[in-house]
Enzyme design. Structure first.
Site, short mmCIF file in Angstrom:
data_model
loop_
_atom_site.label_atom_id
_atom_site.label_comp_id
_atom_site.label_asym_id
_atom_site.label_seq_id
_atom_site.Cartn_x
_atom_site.Cartn_y
_atom_site.Cartn_z
N HIS A 1 49.77 -6.10 35.24
CA HIS A 1 48.73 -6.13 34.21
C HIS A 1 48.41 -4.69 33.80
O HIS A 1 48.89 -3.74 34.42
CB HIS A 1 47.46 -6.83 34.73
CG HIS A 1 46.88 -6.18 35.94
ND1 HIS A 1 46.94 -6.73 37.20
CD2 HIS A 1 46.23 -5.00 36.09
CE1 HIS A 1 46.35 -5.93 38.06
NE2 HIS A 1 45.91 -4.88 37.42
C1 T46 Z 1 44.71 -2.88 39.75
C2 T46 Z 1 45.50 -2.98 40.99
C3 T46 Z 1 45.87 -1.63 41.53
C4 T46 Z 1 37.58 -9.33 42.11
O1 T46 Z 1 36.89 -10.36 42.19
N1 T46 Z 1 37.00 -8.09 42.04
C5 T46 Z 1 37.72 -6.95 41.94
O2 T46 Z 1 37.13 -5.85 41.90
C6 T46 Z 1 39.16 -7.04 41.89
C7 T46 Z 1 40.00 -5.78 41.76
C8 T46 Z 1 39.73 -8.28 41.96
N2 T46 Z 1 38.96 -9.40 42.07
C9 T46 Z 1 39.60 -10.71 42.21
C10 T46 Z 1 40.41 -11.17 41.00
C11 T46 Z 1 41.49 -12.02 41.61
O3 T46 Z 1 41.03 -13.34 41.77
O4 T46 Z 1 40.54 -10.63 43.28
C12 T46 Z 1 41.69 -11.39 43.00
C13 T46 Z 1 42.95 -10.54 43.11
O5 T46 Z 1 42.95 -9.60 42.02
P1 T46 Z 1 44.30 -9.16 41.27
O6 T46 Z 1 45.25 -10.28 41.23
O7 T46 Z 1 43.92 -8.54 39.96
O8 T46 Z 1 44.86 -8.03 42.28
P2 T46 Z 1 46.05 -7.02 42.07
O9 T46 Z 1 46.36 -6.43 43.39
O10 T46 Z 1 47.16 -7.64 41.31
O11 T46 Z 1 45.43 -5.86 41.13
C14 T46 Z 1 44.39 -5.04 41.62
C15 T46 Z 1 43.32 -4.83 40.55
O12 T46 Z 1 42.87 -6.11 40.03
C16 T46 Z 1 43.81 -4.01 39.38
O13 T46 Z 1 42.71 -3.55 38.65
O14 T46 Z 1 44.90 -1.97 38.95
O15 T46 Z 1 44.90 -3.77 42.01
#
Ligand code: T46
Length: 132
Positions: free
Chosen positions: A49
């Site tokens: 993303h």
């Molecule tokens: C990024 C990379 C480096 C929350 O509820 N609060 C938060 O602050 C974050 C970051 C995520 N979430 C929830 C949203 C999803 O349901 O946690 C779950 C996993 O998030 P995501 O799939 O977006 O995780 P990554 O590891 O793919 O990405 C994350 C960050 O979202 C993103 O900003 O740059 O780490």
């Protein structure tokens, strides 16, 4: 490419080492959120993303992983494997994290609160927004 590898000053002595991260001092933005990623697996990738407005600094506190960064024109691969180096990622950068070592721990400082609306999770939408 809107990213930078930032060396972080280490305060070390015979007891061990310490790194301090300060909003708008050695971190180039105001810190509004901190989150961390752990219990990762080598075969599972994350990210895929971009952010329209968010800036972040990622530190591999323990272990290593690869970041693939893409601005819609160029793509680069960066290994994060040191707790004394931060990867600054500016806005509008597509990212993927992969090849996590077992036990890898990433700490991320972010310039804003979590807002799903600010994510671009479709690569074609990301590409379209970059040419506008
Ligand atoms: C990024 C990379 C480096 C929350 O509820 N609060 C938060 O602050 C974050 C970051 C995520 N979430 C929830 C949203 C999803 O349901 O946690 C779950 C996993 O998030 P995501 O799939 O977006 O995780 P990554 O590891 O793919 O990405 C994350 C960050 O979202 C993103 O900003 O740059 O780490």
């Amino acid at each position: 490419m809107n990213y930078q590898l930032l060396p972080l000053e280490v305060h070390g002595d015979k007891r061990g080492k310490l790194v301090s991260l300060e909003s708008e001092k050695n971190i180039p933005f105001e810190i509004r959120r901190v989150y961390y990623i752990f219990d990762t697996l080598p075969e599972e990738s994350r990210g895929q993303h971009a952010h329209r407005t968010l800036e972040q600094l990622v530190v591999a506190i323990d272990g290593s992983c690869q970041f693939v960064l893409d601005d819609g024109k160029e793509r680069t691969e960066i290994w994060l494997n040191r707790p004394d180096v931060g990867l600054y990622i500016g806005k509008n950068m597509w990212r993927e994290m992969k090849h996590f070592s077992y036990g890898c721990k990433l700490m991320i400082l972010a310039s804003d609160y979590y807002d799903e609306k600010e994510y671009i999770r479709d690569y074609n939408v990301f590409l379209k927004e970059q040419v506008q």
